[in-house]
Scaffold this motif. Structure first.
Motif, PDB file in Angstrom:
ATOM      1  N   GLU A   1       0.835  -1.198   0.000  1.00 43.39           N
ATOM      2  CA  GLU A   1       0.000   0.000   0.000  1.00 43.39           C
ATOM      3  C   GLU A   1       0.873   1.252   0.000  1.00 43.39           C
ATOM      4  O   GLU A   1       0.577   2.235  -0.664  1.00 43.39           O
ATOM      5  CB  GLU A   1      -0.913   0.004   1.229  1.00 43.39           C
ATOM      6  CG  GLU A   1      -2.380  -0.151   0.879  1.00 43.39           C
ATOM      7  CD  GLU A   1      -3.239  -0.273   2.141  1.00 43.39           C
ATOM      8  OE1 GLU A   1      -3.034   0.514   3.093  1.00 43.39           O
ATOM      9  OE2 GLU A   1      -4.112  -1.165   2.159  1.00 43.39           O
ATOM     10  N   ALA A   2       1.980   1.175   0.734  1.00 41.96           N
ATOM     11  CA  ALA A   2       2.869   2.338   0.833  1.00 41.96           C
ATOM     12  C   ALA A   2       3.711   2.488  -0.428  1.00 41.96           C
ATOM     13  O   ALA A   2       4.469   3.451  -0.570  1.00 41.96           O
ATOM     14  CB  ALA A   2       3.770   2.187   2.047  1.00 41.96           C
ATOM     15  N   GLY A   3       3.608   1.518  -1.304  1.00 37.92           N
ATOM     16  CA  GLY A   3       4.405   1.533  -2.534  1.00 37.92           C
ATOM     17  C   GLY A   3       5.889   1.478  -2.240  1.00 37.92           C
ATOM     18  O   GLY A   3       6.712   2.098  -2.911  1.00 37.92           O
ATOM     19  N   LYS A   4       6.245   0.747  -1.177  1.00 37.53           N
ATOM     20  CA  LYS A   4       7.656   0.712  -0.774  1.00 37.53           C
ATOM     21  C   LYS A   4       8.253  -0.680  -0.943  1.00 37.53           C
ATOM     22  O   LYS A   4       9.210  -1.050  -0.260  1.00 37.53           O
ATOM     23  CB  LYS A   4       7.773   1.159   0.680  1.00 37.53           C
ATOM     24  CG  LYS A   4       7.438   2.622   0.899  1.00 37.53           C
ATOM     25  CD  LYS A   4       7.721   3.028   2.334  1.00 37.53           C
ATOM     26  CE  LYS A   4       7.726   4.558   2.456  1.00 37.53           C
ATOM     27  NZ  LYS A   4       8.060   5.003   3.827  1.00 37.53           N
ATOM     28  N   THR A   5       7.697  -1.456  -1.880  1.00 35.75           N
ATOM     29  CA  THR A   5       8.171  -2.842  -2.033  1.00 35.75           C
ATOM     30  C   THR A   5       9.663  -2.885  -2.353  1.00 35.75           C
ATOM     31  O   THR A   5      10.357  -3.790  -1.924  1.00 35.75           O
ATOM     32  CB  THR A   5       7.392  -3.560  -3.146  1.00 35.75           C
ATOM     33  OG1 THR A   5       7.154  -2.610  -4.186  1.00 35.75           O
ATOM     34  CG2 THR A   5       6.072  -4.080  -2.641  1.00 35.75           C
ATOM     35  N   ASP A   6      10.134  -1.897  -3.065  1.00 35.01           N
ATOM     36  CA  ASP A   6      11.568  -1.916  -3.407  1.00 35.01           C
ATOM     37  C   ASP A   6      12.417  -1.478  -2.225  1.00 35.01           C
ATOM     38  O   ASP A   6      13.518  -1.950  -2.010  1.00 35.01           O
ATOM     39  CB  ASP A   6      11.850  -0.963  -4.583  1.00 35.01           C
ATOM     40  CG  ASP A   6      10.851  -1.169  -5.715  1.00 35.01           C
ATOM     41  OD1 ASP A   6      10.296  -2.281  -5.773  1.00 35.01           O
ATOM     42  OD2 ASP A   6      10.622  -0.217  -6.489  1.00 35.01           O
ATOM     43  N   GLN A   7      11.876  -0.555  -1.429  1.00 33.91           N
ATOM     44  CA  GLN A   7      12.683   0.035  -0.356  1.00 33.91           C
ATOM     45  C   GLN A   7      12.737  -0.862   0.877  1.00 33.91           C
ATOM     46  O   GLN A   7      13.779  -0.995   1.514  1.00 33.91           O
ATOM     47  CB  GLN A   7      12.100   1.400   0.021  1.00 33.91           C
ATOM     48  CG  GLN A   7      12.888   2.107   1.121  1.00 33.91           C
ATOM     49  CD  GLN A   7      12.081   3.229   1.745  1.00 33.91           C
ATOM     50  OE1 GLN A   7      11.443   4.004   1.034  1.00 33.91           O
ATOM     51  NE2 GLN A   7      12.106   3.309   3.063  1.00 33.91           N
ATOM     52  N   VAL A   8      11.588  -1.498   1.223  1.00 31.79           N
ATOM     53  CA  VAL A   8      11.524  -2.252   2.476  1.00 31.79           C
ATOM     54  C   VAL A   8      11.616  -3.750   2.203  1.00 31.79           C
ATOM     55  O   VAL A   8      10.852  -4.303   1.418  1.00 31.79           O
ATOM     56  CB  VAL A   8      10.215  -1.955   3.231  1.00 31.79           C
ATOM     57  CG1 VAL A   8      10.170  -2.735   4.540  1.00 31.79           C
ATOM     58  CG2 VAL A   8      10.074  -0.465   3.487  1.00 31.79           C
ATOM     59  N   THR A   9      12.591  -4.378   2.846  1.00 31.61           N
ATOM     60  CA  THR A   9      12.781  -5.826   2.703  1.00 31.61           C
ATOM     61  C   THR A   9      12.140  -6.531   3.891  1.00 31.61           C
ATOM     62  O   THR A   9      12.376  -6.153   5.046  1.00 31.61           O
ATOM     63  CB  THR A   9      14.282  -6.162   2.669  1.00 31.61           C
ATOM     64  OG1 THR A   9      14.912  -5.306   1.710  1.00 31.61           O
ATOM     65  CG2 THR A   9      14.499  -7.610   2.296  1.00 31.61           C
ATOM     66  N   ILE A  10      11.303  -7.517   3.605  1.00 26.07           N
ATOM     67  CA  ILE A  10      10.647  -8.261   4.678  1.00 26.07           C
ATOM     68  C   ILE A  10      11.191  -9.679   4.717  1.00 26.07           C
ATOM     69  O   ILE A  10      11.250 -10.351   3.687  1.00 26.07           O
ATOM     70  CB  ILE A  10       9.120  -8.346   4.471  1.00 26.07           C
ATOM     71  CG1 ILE A  10       8.539  -6.954   4.209  1.00 26.07           C
ATOM     72  CG2 ILE A  10       8.466  -9.013   5.660  1.00 26.07           C
ATOM     73  CD1 ILE A  10       7.088  -6.979   3.792  1.00 26.07           C
TER      74      ILE A  10
ATOM     75  N   VAL B   1       5.938 -14.304  -0.803  1.00 29.17           N
ATOM     76  CA  VAL B   1       7.338 -14.636  -1.118  1.00 29.17           C
ATOM     77  C   VAL B   1       7.465 -14.814  -2.630  1.00 29.17           C
ATOM     78  O   VAL B   1       8.338 -14.255  -3.273  1.00 29.17           O
ATOM     79  CB  VAL B   1       7.780 -15.924  -0.392  1.00 29.17           C
ATOM     80  CG1 VAL B   1       9.169 -16.354  -0.876  1.00 29.17           C
ATOM     81  CG2 VAL B   1       7.790 -15.696   1.117  1.00 29.17           C
ATOM     82  N   LYS B   2       6.494 -15.547  -3.173  1.00 31.72           N
ATOM     83  CA  LYS B   2       6.545 -15.788  -4.618  1.00 31.72           C
ATOM     84  C   LYS B   2       6.486 -14.450  -5.359  1.00 31.72           C
ATOM     85  O   LYS B   2       7.232 -14.194  -6.296  1.00 31.72           O
ATOM     86  CB  LYS B   2       5.376 -16.674  -5.033  1.00 31.72           C
ATOM     87  CG  LYS B   2       5.365 -17.005  -6.528  1.00 31.72           C
ATOM     88  CD  LYS B   2       4.546 -18.257  -6.820  1.00 31.72           C
ATOM     89  CE  LYS B   2       4.531 -18.561  -8.312  1.00 31.72           C
ATOM     90  NZ  LYS B   2       5.924 -18.709  -8.866  1.00 31.72           N
ATOM     91  N   LYS B   3       5.638 -13.566  -4.842  1.00 34.82           N
ATOM     92  CA  LYS B   3       5.436 -12.262  -5.482  1.00 34.82           C
ATOM     93  C   LYS B   3       6.660 -11.364  -5.281  1.00 34.82           C
ATOM     94  O   LYS B   3       6.916 -10.453  -6.056  1.00 34.82           O
ATOM     95  CB  LYS B   3       4.202 -11.615  -4.844  1.00 34.82           C
ATOM     96  CG  LYS B   3       3.585 -10.473  -5.614  1.00 34.82           C
ATOM     97  CD  LYS B   3       2.251 -10.105  -4.967  1.00 34.82           C
ATOM     98  CE  LYS B   3       1.712  -8.802  -5.499  1.00 34.82           C
ATOM     99  NZ  LYS B   3       0.611  -8.292  -4.626  1.00 34.82           N
ATOM    100  N   GLY B   4       7.408 -11.651  -4.211  1.00 32.06           N
ATOM    101  CA  GLY B   4       8.628 -10.887  -3.970  1.00 32.06           C
ATOM    102  C   GLY B   4       8.471  -9.803  -2.911  1.00 32.06           C
ATOM    103  O   GLY B   4       9.460  -9.210  -2.472  1.00 32.06           O
ATOM    104  N   THR B   5       7.238  -9.529  -2.481  1.00 34.25           N
ATOM    105  CA  THR B   5       7.039  -8.516  -1.447  1.00 34.25           C
ATOM    106  C   THR B   5       7.722  -8.953  -0.155  1.00 34.25           C
ATOM    107  O   THR B   5       8.350  -8.164   0.530  1.00 34.25           O
ATOM    108  CB  THR B   5       5.535  -8.303  -1.173  1.00 34.25           C
ATOM    109  OG1 THR B   5       4.852  -8.215  -2.407  1.00 34.25           O
ATOM    110  CG2 THR B   5       5.312  -7.049  -0.352  1.00 34.25           C
ATOM    111  N   ILE B   6       7.579 -10.234   0.159  1.00 34.14           N
ATOM    112  CA  ILE B   6       8.357 -10.825   1.251  1.00 34.14           C
ATOM    113  C   ILE B   6       9.524 -11.560   0.595  1.00 34.14           C
ATOM    114  O   ILE B   6       9.324 -12.402  -0.279  1.00 34.14           O
ATOM    115  CB  ILE B   6       7.516 -11.814   2.082  1.00 34.14           C
ATOM    116  CG1 ILE B   6       6.366 -11.072   2.773  1.00 34.14           C
ATOM    117  CG2 ILE B   6       8.387 -12.529   3.097  1.00 34.14           C
ATOM    118  CD1 ILE B   6       5.447 -11.961   3.573  1.00 34.14           C
TER     119      ILE B   6
END
Ligand SMILES: Nc1ncnc2c1ncn2[C@@H]1O[C@H](COP(=O)(O)OP(=O)(O)OP(=O)(O)O)[C@@H](O)[C@H]1O
Ligand SMILES: Nc1ncnc2c1ncn2[C@@H]1O[C@H](COP(=O)(O)OP(=O)(O)OP(=O)(O)O)[C@@H](O)[C@H]1O
Ligand SMILES: O[C@@H]1[C@@H](O)[C@@H](O)CO[C@H]1O
Ligand SMILES: [Mg+2]
Ligand SMILES: [Mg+2]
Lengths: 492, 336, 306, 336
Positions: free
Chosen positions: C226-235, C248-253
């Motif tokens: 939602e924050a559009g920070k998928t590139d910046q924040v690594t989970i 995980v598959k999607k890459g967000t995690i």
């Protein structure tokens, strides 16, 4: 012609035949009065005729058609219940027109239009409030009038039923109501009028039906009969209407002294009450009598002024203190402030005297029952047994229980706020006799708030009139009616 | 004659009326002010958006709940209705391959049915709303588990994600829906007969019956509506997460009730209006947001938010109490 | 899984009577459903090899409440099973009941929890500290050992969640350039994780990493998206719940440090069986930890989804 | 004439009057019968003991809660009060090394104070009980977390374990306490002034004030008592577990309310009595027990128990409805 007929109606409540195969019919263009002692079955009859109750037996015919089968017919009937039954947190205008259709409002609800149309009707019924005021903020009397107005706004009603409509109306408003009723009669509608006030019956009615113990006793044209006859029919005995009930043993000893008392809706009131005296308070709607007494009693706030009992300073704002020290207030609003609805008659009586019922094993049920039984006997409370939930008693009988209850905790000062509201003639006399006795034997100081001029004049040693929350005059037994009436409407 | 009294009386009442609403409005403003002063990030557009997105959901449920409170009843199963509706519409998409939008609508219908079921049970069997819905909460939660074993339903088509994640201009879409719901509900209760009957029922059920108002029909209808609104919140949440979770909505029943009461709706019925519930919801969400922004220790979180709830509901009554006190003073000084 | 089978055949002592084991998790939670899967599979395997009917009853408290769990335990014991595998909500709280049950001669093993010293119980499971440390180190590595990292707490009353939290803090302490901040608390609820993470992200525009302690990571992922920070924040998360794997598959995690609940289930049952035929069993069975990321996520999705 | 009808009618009413109690009593018997028939383990002494020990706690809280319901209020923070009291008395034992028994008593006092605090807030600030206690639930739960960080307090001296684990003859000690509480409470409400006042207040607060009853004082007192009873349940639980847990009591608020209502206590106040709450608690516990014994699939658990709760509360109202039906019949036959 007959618009409404009850055929052989029987209505049963646990242990009571409230109506026992009753036949009665009502004519258009006629005012039909119904009388009977408390618990005779008047309200039950009305409720059967309006479809609120379904009788166990019998038919209700409207224009000859069975209304229990075709309930739509009940729309022809406008009904004013005995107890005030309004929507307190809604505006006067809305209370007037709910549920809208019957009063000719189609489609969406428009506040402005409602209130506009309300103004005229409020005028007509002399309800002096803005249509957007919440009902909880207008006086009981105004609520009573509103309830009547509400019934009449329903279009195409043909029968108007009024169950004790004048109990909290002042003489002035009562007269107004009668004019309206006469008008409705002229429009060739049938009116059913229930009341315990014989003068009203005779000044208004055309015909009368008397009930006793759920049975119809007589039907007659009013022209051909008189008050004593009706009373005998109702009660089976004679009641002297002219008897006076003021105390003959007023001690010259100040019991209660009130100085410059000011509170919500009354200001700068001073008066005193002697031992063994019955002090009457008269006034108009919202004159502030109830507030004044409720304030002294500690139920409502006092802003300034002082009160003394037996010369000692009186603590204000603490009902517990008041009761403990023998100051008892009988509320005017029986339903809202008086009864404990789902508790038994026994518990409703004993609750104020539990200290006296202490035994080593806690409250003694036998003592409790004895006292309850005594009250039921003394005040002729009409009930199957003392375990009946009080909400199932007829209006008048509830009142009797509450009076009996407060008599039990032998007080120093007793405030009766409209004590005979909805009480039948026979019992009224009983209550007056009781007050007199308490004052004379026990030297109790009694304050009687009543909107019934007759009652005030019959029972009071002195009379104080309030107008708009201010003291408008003080009179003794010899006061004449005109003078009194003058002072309560503020003219001197 | 008593014109004066009554005039006084009206102004008195109105001031009181306002005071409740204004009091709580004031609280809201105050909190926003504090938040923006003490946290540089509060007014950050992203924070505001996620805050508003959160409150959209509590707000929506609150609006629904307040309808029930208006008739003196409540529904503790709203959360489970929301999650079950979400799960079902998720299943229809994923397992039956139904068109996402149809599935969402189906989800709404599910909610409507569940809510109406509550209504039927409560009106026909004459049950107490609170306990009956405690029971139904178990039932709906159970059905949910039976269907999913508590597993999330993933892979919700991204075509519908915007319904939960997207914005209309700066405004999060869920909040747009909340506003729409509010407008409709306000219209219902202010302008339609049914709406006024709702108040009548809340004020005096018996009298309403005597007037010929179809009390039970309306009660049932409201339960249905509340179910529908809950379902809307539920499916929007599915869109927001991109997956249907059985665990969502746990705090919605209590929060929605708190929100309504904070907003001046009385649990006794007949008093207040749904707009208040939205303000209440805003207050609750802002509390939660501030707690995290200010980095309140996690162990303190529930204590703090609980405390603020109590404060919040105190305001309206406090204003009354204080006014009474004042009055007394004034009068006394005037006389002496 | 193969290696269990071999073990089984080794020790196929003659048993004739049917066997019933009970598995009692912390609450109804998808993670435990995976445990149950493993347990049922093992029961099936045993039945086939022993020719007797081995049943596993899965009995869960509705909410994660020790009180409720104890009741379930006692009442499950009343059905006289041949063994109970328990994930104690809090060993100290369950201790009393566990001992009562053992007194009745019903063997008990723990899973998803380490058996406290002196309890004499066998525990099937993993070292939560190890599991969390693996996550932390992975994250550190991924963000180049510097930057701001938020750690979200789980259910504070769940010891394993608390243990993971502490482990995260200790592990990250090794990296001087990593600043650790409070990442909120989600009580194992995706919804709470979402709104808490959202605020944390707002309050920390420069956040680079996110860790958590329970099964709620999907909420963090949603917030980050939602924050559009998928590139910046690594989970890097915990557990292998399906919605986590999908992220995980999607890459967000980026990755998730997971125990193998299925294996915990099957080993628990196996141990109970061995006890029932009078074999001694080891005090600790480590079912191992896997790090799931884009490499191996697909096979795990398969395992969890069927 | 209609004498016959009347007779029938009266017997009906009386049967109804009792029916609320008898009906629910019957349900209980029925369930016990079913359980013992269908599960060989039900009557197993060990199972019965764990069942009774279990219901002792819901029962105890239910008895307390029913006192509040009798005055038309409720307390949703009972669970948190229980756990916080337990935690505190645990801390006093372990961290301050206080004598266990003293610590237990201290725990009771804590509960009394927490409950009375609720009472004060609600009466003095004139708050709605439900929402206020939702808030306080957060506060007490929070304090609990702050004190313990959620960790249990272990190593409670075994000298006091018997209070939770022990039996008096065959009867689990906690249940003995529940019975004691019941007896005391029943005496209070049936035999003492205060008890009668409780009913009076529940019937009509205004009338009670006019009767000179110290309404707010009594309300506050009851909240205090309920806090005390909750604390008792809490510390007995500490003894039962041998450790003080922050997580206990989560379901106690809802269960205690459900138990009371199942047992015929009305949420509107003034109707019913605490003994009913104990029956209600028994029913709830037996449901849960049967679910485990019959091996109901875990995913069905909450569905089943929720459903049974609805059934249970339906019984009393059903008996009314049926009666009315019958009455109609009588009428019809009479007329035709
Ligand atoms: N709902 C009820 N349940 C049980 N008994 C009732 C119920 N309503 C009325 N009764 C009984 O029926 C009888 C008639 O009551 P009703 O109210 O008709 O009397 P009434 O003539 O209106 O008396 P009042 O003049 O006091 O209003 C009374 O004995 C009353 O106790
Ligand atoms: N003008 C008013 N505005 C609001 N409430 C009123 C007003 N007048 C009366 N009331 C309320 O209605 C109650 C009873 O109505 P009533 O007409 O008896 O008023 P009252 O002040 O008692 O006048 P009365 O002298 O007739 O007793 C009062 O106790 C008061 O609480
Ligand atoms: O990750 C944890 C598992 O270890 C187990 O405790 C169940 O809850 C999950 O959140
Ligand atoms: Mg009457
Ligand atoms: Mg008056």
């Amino acid at each position: 012609m007959k618009v409404l007929e009850a055929h052989n109606i029987t209505k049963i409540f646990p242990g009571v035949i409230a109506l026992d195969s009753v036949d009665v019919s009502f004519e258009l263009g006629e005012i039909h009065c119904i009388m009977g002692e408390n618990g005779a079955g008047k309200s039950t009859l009305i409720k059967c005729l309006t479809g609120v109750y379904e009788p166990e037996e019998g038919k209700v015919l409207i224009h000859g058609e069975d209304a229990i089968k075709n309930r739509a017919l009940f729309d022809k009937i406008a009904y004013v219940p005995q107890e005030i039954d309004l929507f307190l947190h809604m505006s006067v205008a809305e209370n007037l027109f709910l549920p809208y259709e019957k009063s000719g409002f189609k489609g969406l609800v428009n506040k402005e239009i409602l209130e506009e149309r309300a103004v005229g009707i409020l005028e007509k019924f002399n309800i002096r409030v803005e249509p957007d005021v919440l009902v909880k903020d207008i006086s009981i009397s105004q609520q009573q009038l509103l309830q009547i107005a509400r019934a009449t706004v329903h279009e195409e009603f043909e029968v108007l039923m009024l169950d004790e409509p004048t109990t909290s109306l002042t003489t002035e408003d009562t007269q107004l109501l009668f004019d309206i009723v006469e008008q409705i009669k002229k429009d060739n509608k049938a009116i059913i009028f229930i009341s315990h006030k014989l003068e009203e019956i005779f000044s208004l009615g055309d015909v009368i039906t008397v009930f006793r113990n759920g049975k119809k006793v007589v039907y007659s044209r009013l022209k051909s009969i008189d008050i004593p006859w009706v009373i005998t029919q109702m009660t089976g005995r004679k009641v002297d209407q002219t008897q006076k009930f003021y105390s003959t043993k007023v001690k010259n000893e100040k019991l209660l002294e009130v100085k410059h008392l000011t509170g919500e809706r009354f200001s700068d009131i001073s008066f005193d009450l002697k031992k063994g005296e019955i002090l009457g308070f008269t006034g108009l709607v919202g004159a502030g009598r109830s507030e004044l007494m409720q304030a002294i009693f500690g139920y409502l706030p006092v802003y300034s002024g002082s009160v003394e009992l037996n010369g000692k300073d009186w603590e204000l704002g603490n009902t517990n203190y008041s009761v403990k020290n023998g100051f008892i207030y009988l509320p005017e609003e029986r339903k809202a402030q008086g009864i404990l609805p789902v508790l038994s008659i026994r518990e409703n009586i004993s609750v104020s005297i539990l200290d006296k019922l202490k035994s080593k094993m806690g409250i003694s049920k036998t003592m409790e029952s004895n006292i309850a039984q005594k009250v039921i006997n003394d005040y002729e409370v009409k009930t199957t047994d003392m375990e009946k939930e009080i909400k199932f008693l007829s209006g008048g009988n509830q009142q009797k229980v509450i009076i009996g209850r407060s008599m039990c905790c032998n007080p120093k000062v007793l405030v009766f706020d409209e004590p005979t509201k909805g009480i039948d003639v026979g019992t009224k006399a009983e209550i007056y006799r009781m007050m007199k006795e308490l004052a004379e034997e026990k030297g109790i100081g009694i304050i009687l708030i009543s909107s019934e001029m007759e009652e005030i004049m019959k029972c009071s040693n002195r009379i104080i009139a309030l107008y708009n929350g201010r003291k408008a005059g003080e009179f003794d037994i010899s006061a004449d009616k005109e003078e009194l009436l003058g002072s309560i409407i503020g003219v001197r | 004659m008593s014109e004066k009294i009554i005039k006084k009386n009206i102004t008195f009442i109105n001031s009181l009326k306002k005071s409740n609403m204004t009091a709580i409005g004031a609280v809201l403003i105050l909190m926003i002010a504090l938040a923006s002063i003490f946290s540089p990030y509060f007014l950050d557009i992203y924070n505001l958006q996620s805050l508003v997105r959160d409150l959209a959901f509590i707000g929506m449920i609150g609006i629904g709940q307040s309808l029930l409170l208006l008739i003196g009843e409540l529904d503790l199963s709203v959360g489970k209705i929301a999650s079950l509706s979400g799960i079902m519409s998720g299943m229809m998409m994923m397992n039956w391959g139904l068109n996402p939008y149809l599935a969402l609508i189906a989800g709404l219908i599910v909610g409507l049915i569940l809510g109406y079921t509550n209504g039927l049970i409560i009106t026909k069997l004459r049950l107490n709303a609170m306990v009956a819905t405690i029971g139904m909460q178990g039932v709906y939660g159970g059905i949910n588990l039976v269907l999913t074993k508590g597993k999330a339903i993933t892979g919700i088509p991204s075509t519908i994600h915007f319904l939960g994640k997207g914005n209309l201009g700066p405004i999060p879409i869920p909040f747009v829906f909340t506003l729409i719901v509010l407008v409709l509900v306000m219209f219902l209760i202010k302008k339609t007969k049914t709406g006024r009957y709702i108040y009548a029922i809340g004020n005096n059920k018996e009298a309403a019956k005597i007037l010929g108002i179809k009390v039970d029909k309306i009660r049932g209808m409201i339960y249905g509506m509340v179910g529908l609104i809950s379902a809307l919140a539920g499916i929007l949440y599915v869109a927001r997460l991109g997956s249907a979770q059985s665990s969502i909505g746990q705090n919605w029943p209590m929060n929605s009730i708190a929100a309504s009461v904070i907003g001046g709706v009385a649990l006794t019925g007949g008093i207040g209006n749904p707009a208040g519930a939205l303000i209440g919801a805003a207050i609750i969400s802002i509390i939660q947001n501030m707690i995290v922004l200010f980095g309140v220790n996690v162990y303190w979180q529930s204590a703090v938010s609980g405390f603020v709830v109590v404060i919040a509901i105190s305001f309206s009554s406090l204003s009354t109490i204080i006014r009474e006190r004042k009055q007394r003073k004034i009068k006394v000084t005037k006389v002496s | 899984s193969k290696e269990n089978k071999s073990e089984v055949t080794e020790s196929s002592a003659k048993v004739s009577k049917d066997l019933t084991f009970v598995v009692v998790p912390k609450c109804v939670h998808p993670w435990f459903d995976e445990v149950n899967k493993g347990a049922q599979a093992q029961a099936k395997a045993l039945s086939e090899q022993l020719g007797v009917k081995v049943t596993v009853n899965y009995r869960a408290p509705v909410t994660a409440d020790v009180a409720e769990q104890n009741t379930v335990l006692e009442q499950a014991a009343a059905t006289r099973p041949d063994g109970i595998a328990l994930d104690p909500l809090d060993y100290e709280g369950n201790k009393a009941v566990i001992e009562e049950i053992q007194k009745q001669g019903i063997p008990v093993v723990l899973f998803d929890a380490s058996a406290p010293a002196g309890s004499g119980l066998t525990s099937v499971g993993i070292d939560f500290t190890e599991q969390a440390t693996m996550a932390s180190d992975k994250l550190a590595e991924l963000i180049g050992e510097e930057g701001k990292v938020a750690v979200m707490q789980g259910v504070p009353t769940a010891p394993n969640h608390a243990e993971r939290y502490q482990a995260h803090l200790d592990a990250l302490a090794k990296y001087p350039n990593i600043e650790v901040i409070e990442g909120g608390i989600d009580n194992d609820s995706v919804e709470e994780a979402q709104s808490q993470a959202a605020a944390v992200l707002a309050a920390n525009p420069d956040l680079e990493g996110y860790l958590n302690c329970d099964g709620g990571a999907a909420g963090i992922a949603a917030a980050v998206e939602e924050a559009g920070k998928t590139d910046q924040v690594t989970i890097v998360s915990i557990a292998n719940l399906i919605d986590i794997l999908k992220y995980v598959k999607k890459g967000t995690i980026t990755g998730t440090s997971s125990s193998i609940p299925q294996l915990q289930g099957s080993m628990s049952v196996l141990m109970l069986w061995q006890v029932s035929i009078g074999l001694d069993i080891p005090k600790v069975i480590d079912t191992g930890i896997v790090y799931i990321d884009s490499e191996n996520v697909d096979e795990w999705i398969k395992i969890v989804e069927n």
